[in-house]
Design a protein around this motif. Structure first.
Motif, PDB file in Angstrom:
ATOM      1  N   PHE A 123      -6.835   1.060   2.377  1.00 58.98           N
ATOM      2  CA  PHE A 123      -6.410   1.791   1.691  1.00 58.98           C
ATOM      3  C   PHE A 123      -4.917   2.153   1.980  1.00 58.98           C
ATOM      4  N   GLU A 124      -4.674   1.883   3.234  1.00 61.04           N
ATOM      5  CA  GLU A 124      -3.086   2.173   3.856  1.00 61.04           C
ATOM      6  C   GLU A 124      -2.199   0.939   3.219  1.00 61.04           C
ATOM      7  N   GLN A 125      -2.650  -0.160   3.001  1.00 63.10           N
ATOM      8  CA  GLN A 125      -1.896  -1.271   2.762  1.00 63.10           C
ATOM      9  C   GLN A 125      -1.559  -1.012   1.019  1.00 63.10           C
ATOM     10  N   GLU A 126      -2.663  -0.413   0.369  1.00 65.14           N
ATOM     11  CA  GLU A 126      -2.337   0.009  -1.188  1.00 65.14           C
ATOM     12  C   GLU A 126      -1.142   1.123  -1.430  1.00 65.14           C
ATOM     13  N   ALA A 127      -1.438   2.061  -0.390  1.00 67.53           N
ATOM     14  CA  ALA A 127      -0.562   3.335  -0.489  1.00 67.53           C
ATOM     15  C   ALA A 127       0.878   2.599  -0.231  1.00 67.53           C
ATOM     16  N   ARG A 128       1.025   1.937   0.816  1.00 67.77           N
ATOM     17  CA  ARG A 128       2.427   1.290   1.279  1.00 67.77           C
ATOM     18  C   ARG A 128       3.100   0.555   0.212  1.00 67.77           C
ATOM     19  N   GLU A 129       2.074  -0.356  -0.513  1.00 64.11           N
ATOM     20  CA  GLU A 129       2.742  -1.447  -1.276  1.00 64.11           C
ATOM     21  C   GLU A 129       3.129  -0.866  -2.622  1.00 64.11           C
ATOM     22  N   ARG A 130       1.870   0.195  -2.935  1.00 64.99           N
ATOM     23  CA  ARG A 130       2.386   0.481  -4.513  1.00 64.99           C
ATOM     24  C   ARG A 130       3.172   1.858  -4.411  1.00 64.99           C
ATOM     25  N   LEU A 131       3.197   2.649  -3.472  1.00 65.05           N
ATOM     26  CA  LEU A 131       4.112   3.941  -3.591  1.00 65.05           C
ATOM     27  C   LEU A 131       4.872   4.224  -2.248  1.00 65.05           C
ATOM     28  N   HIS A 132       4.866   3.325  -1.441  1.00 72.51           N
ATOM     29  CA  HIS A 132       5.725   3.437  -0.371  1.00 72.51           C
ATOM     30  C   HIS A 132       5.592   4.477   0.619  1.00 72.51           C
ATOM     31  N   LEU A 144      -7.987  13.764 -11.322  1.00 73.67           N
ATOM     32  CA  LEU A 144      -6.991  14.828 -11.644  1.00 73.67           C
ATOM     33  C   LEU A 144      -6.097  14.744 -12.738  1.00 73.67           C
ATOM     34  N   GLY A 145      -6.311  13.574 -13.741  1.00 69.38           N
ATOM     35  CA  GLY A 145      -5.528  13.272 -14.741  1.00 69.38           C
ATOM     36  C   GLY A 145      -5.798  14.060 -15.995  1.00 69.38           C
ATOM     37  N   LYS A 146      -5.218  14.404 -16.968  1.00 72.84           N
ATOM     38  CA  LYS A 146      -5.226  15.218 -17.844  1.00 72.84           C
ATOM     39  C   LYS A 146      -6.633  14.806 -19.124  1.00 72.84           C
ATOM     40  N   GLU A 148       0.873  16.949  -5.634  1.00 80.06           N
ATOM     41  CA  GLU A 148       2.218  16.577  -5.886  1.00 80.06           C
ATOM     42  C   GLU A 148       2.406  15.249  -6.283  1.00 80.06           C
ATOM     43  N   LEU A 149       1.409  14.505  -6.638  1.00 83.45           N
ATOM     44  CA  LEU A 149       1.581  13.164  -7.128  1.00 83.45           C
ATOM     45  C   LEU A 149       1.134  13.250  -8.706  1.00 83.45           C
ATOM     46  N   ASP A 150       1.645  12.501  -9.489  1.00 78.84           N
ATOM     47  CA  ASP A 150       1.317  12.401 -10.840  1.00 78.84           C
ATOM     48  C   ASP A 150      -0.041  11.481 -11.211  1.00 78.84           C
ATOM     49  N   PRO A 151      -0.823  12.269 -11.518  1.00 75.50           N
ATOM     50  CA  PRO A 151      -2.268  11.432 -11.718  1.00 75.50           C
ATOM     51  C   PRO A 151      -2.121  10.486 -13.118  1.00 75.50           C
ATOM     52  N   GLU A 152      -1.070  10.798 -13.848  1.00 78.42           N
ATOM     53  CA  GLU A 152      -0.876   9.820 -14.951  1.00 78.42           C
ATOM     54  C   GLU A 152      -0.176   8.391 -14.673  1.00 78.42           C
ATOM     55  N   ASP A 153       0.473   8.500 -13.536  1.00 79.87           N
ATOM     56  CA  ASP A 153       1.036   7.313 -12.790  1.00 79.87           C
ATOM     57  C   ASP A 153       0.094   6.069 -12.410  1.00 79.87           C
ATOM     58  N   LEU A 154       0.294   4.970 -13.227  1.00 76.63           N
ATOM     59  CA  LEU A 154      -0.835   3.962 -12.946  1.00 76.63           C
ATOM     60  C   LEU A 154      -0.788   3.686 -11.420  1.00 76.63           C
ATOM     61  N   ASN A 155       0.167   3.392 -10.878  1.00 74.46           N
ATOM     62  CA  ASN A 155      -0.055   3.074  -9.157  1.00 74.46           C
ATOM     63  C   ASN A 155      -0.791   4.267  -8.350  1.00 74.46           C
ATOM     64  N   VAL A 156      -0.382   5.455  -8.837  1.00 67.94           N
ATOM     65  CA  VAL A 156      -1.245   6.663  -8.260  1.00 67.94           C
ATOM     66  C   VAL A 156      -2.689   6.468  -8.637  1.00 67.94           C
ATOM     67  N   ARG A 157      -2.819   6.239  -9.815  1.00 65.80           N
ATOM     68  CA  ARG A 157      -4.265   6.145 -10.181  1.00 65.80           C
ATOM     69  C   ARG A 157      -5.113   4.869  -9.541  1.00 65.80           C
ATOM     70  N   MET A 158      -4.354   3.935  -9.424  1.00 64.91           N
ATOM     71  CA  MET A 158      -4.885   2.746  -8.545  1.00 64.91           C
ATOM     72  C   MET A 158      -4.983   3.185  -7.135  1.00 64.91           C
ATOM     73  N   VAL A 159      -4.353   3.706  -6.461  1.00 69.08           N
ATOM     74  CA  VAL A 159      -4.672   4.131  -5.176  1.00 69.08           C
ATOM     75  C   VAL A 159      -5.620   5.081  -5.072  1.00 69.08           C
ATOM     76  N   ALA A 160      -5.510   6.039  -5.868  1.00 70.94           N
ATOM     77  CA  ALA A 160      -6.593   7.006  -6.016  1.00 70.94           C
ATOM     78  C   ALA A 160      -8.078   6.606  -6.174  1.00 70.94           C
ATOM     79  N   MET A 161      -8.086   5.690  -6.800  1.00 74.59           N
ATOM     80  CA  MET A 161      -9.391   4.936  -7.068  1.00 74.59           C
ATOM     81  C   MET A 161     -10.098   4.456  -5.566  1.00 74.59           C
ATOM     82  N   LEU A 162      -9.341   4.298  -4.833  1.00 69.28           N
ATOM     83  CA  LEU A 162      -9.665   3.731  -3.284  1.00 69.28           C
ATOM     84  C   LEU A 162      -9.711   4.858  -2.237  1.00 69.28           C
TER      85      LEU A 162
END
Lengths: 65, 182
Positions: free
Chosen positions: A23-32, B112-114, A46-60
């Motif tokens: 999880f740590e690796q994913e957050a750092r590599e995708r979102l710094h 949390l997506g729309k 504070e994070l955009d749930p429509e951003d693909l990288n945010v979604r990818m990390v959130a899945m984990l």
């Protein structure tokens, strides 16, 4: 990284520590950002749930409760 | 895909998923990683430690493939097999080697997506950034991983990695439909 359940059947079971590392690796590599920062900002909305990288990390997120 | 124990149910769930993934992913990349459950019993599953998996196309070019799921173990109410796995969320994606999204299949009812119902995104690799379809959440039913894996083979010219891929996808899709609870 050692894995508890090895390579049979192509499925690997991560220990909690290994899961946190992934999880740590994913957050750092995708979102710094660190995994802890991701969790804090995610929970604060504070994070955009429509951003693909945010979604990818959130899945984990279950890897690092 | 039920089991006598939660671990057996998870194994019964993941084995066909991994077979399905092998239909398009080379052996070297086709490893599924799953963690321990969180406090609510939710598991995360990710292909190839989160690194995109290259898919080889017939024209020599490549695409990249992502697979992520969340699942949980629930009671099956089946004599002798009291546990089964139910999918809780998925994110399947195909990108170009430059990491430009081609298409992705999303479903996260607790996210949390729309849009929390199943949908598909068409990415900038196939839709102009100014096009109306660029940011749409196009509704779908809940899709099986088998149908997602079949898509790049039949529509994007990806070379299957197993000779019996059609039969395997059909078989595993039947299993999926037999056990699905949604």
């Amino acid at each position: 990284m050692a894995t508890r359940l090895a390579q049979q059947n192509g499925i690997r079971e991560l220990t909690r520590e290994e899961g946190r590392e992934l999880f740590e690796q994913e957050a750092r590599e995708r979102l710094h950002m660190s995994g802890d920062e991701f969790k804090r900002r995610w929970q604060a909305g504070e994070l955009d749930p429509e951003d693909l990288n945010v979604r990818m990390v959130a899945m984990l997120l279950p890897l690092s409760p | 895909m039920a089991g006598k124990t939660p671990a057996a149910a998870i194994d019964a769930y993941l084995r066909p998923l991994r077979q399905t993934i092998r239909c398009v992913c080379a052996q070297h990349y086709a490893y599924l990683y799953r963690g321990q459950p969180d406090d609510s019993g939710l598991y995360a599953l990710v292909l190839n430690r989160g690194y995109p998996v290259p898919l080889r196309r017939q024209d020599g070019r490549r695409l990249l493939f992502h697979v992520r799921q969340q699942f949980r173990v629930v009671e099956a109410e089946i004599p002798g097999s009291p546990y089964k796995v139910t999918t809780a969320a998925y994110l399947y994606g195909i990108e170009t080697p430059e990491a430009s999204e081609v298409i992705s299949f999303h479903w996260n009812p607790h996210g949390l997506g729309k849009v929390t119902t199943p949908h598909v995104h068409l990415g900038p690799a196939v839709v102009h950034p100014d096009a109306l379809a660029r940011d749409l959440h196009i509704p779908t039913g809940r899709v099986s991983l088998e149908s997602v894996v079949r898509f790049p083979i039949t529509e994007l010219g990806v070379i299957p990695q197993l000779p019996d891929w059609e039969d395997m996808l059909l078989h595993n899709e039947e299993l999926f439909n037999l056990w699905r609870t949604w």
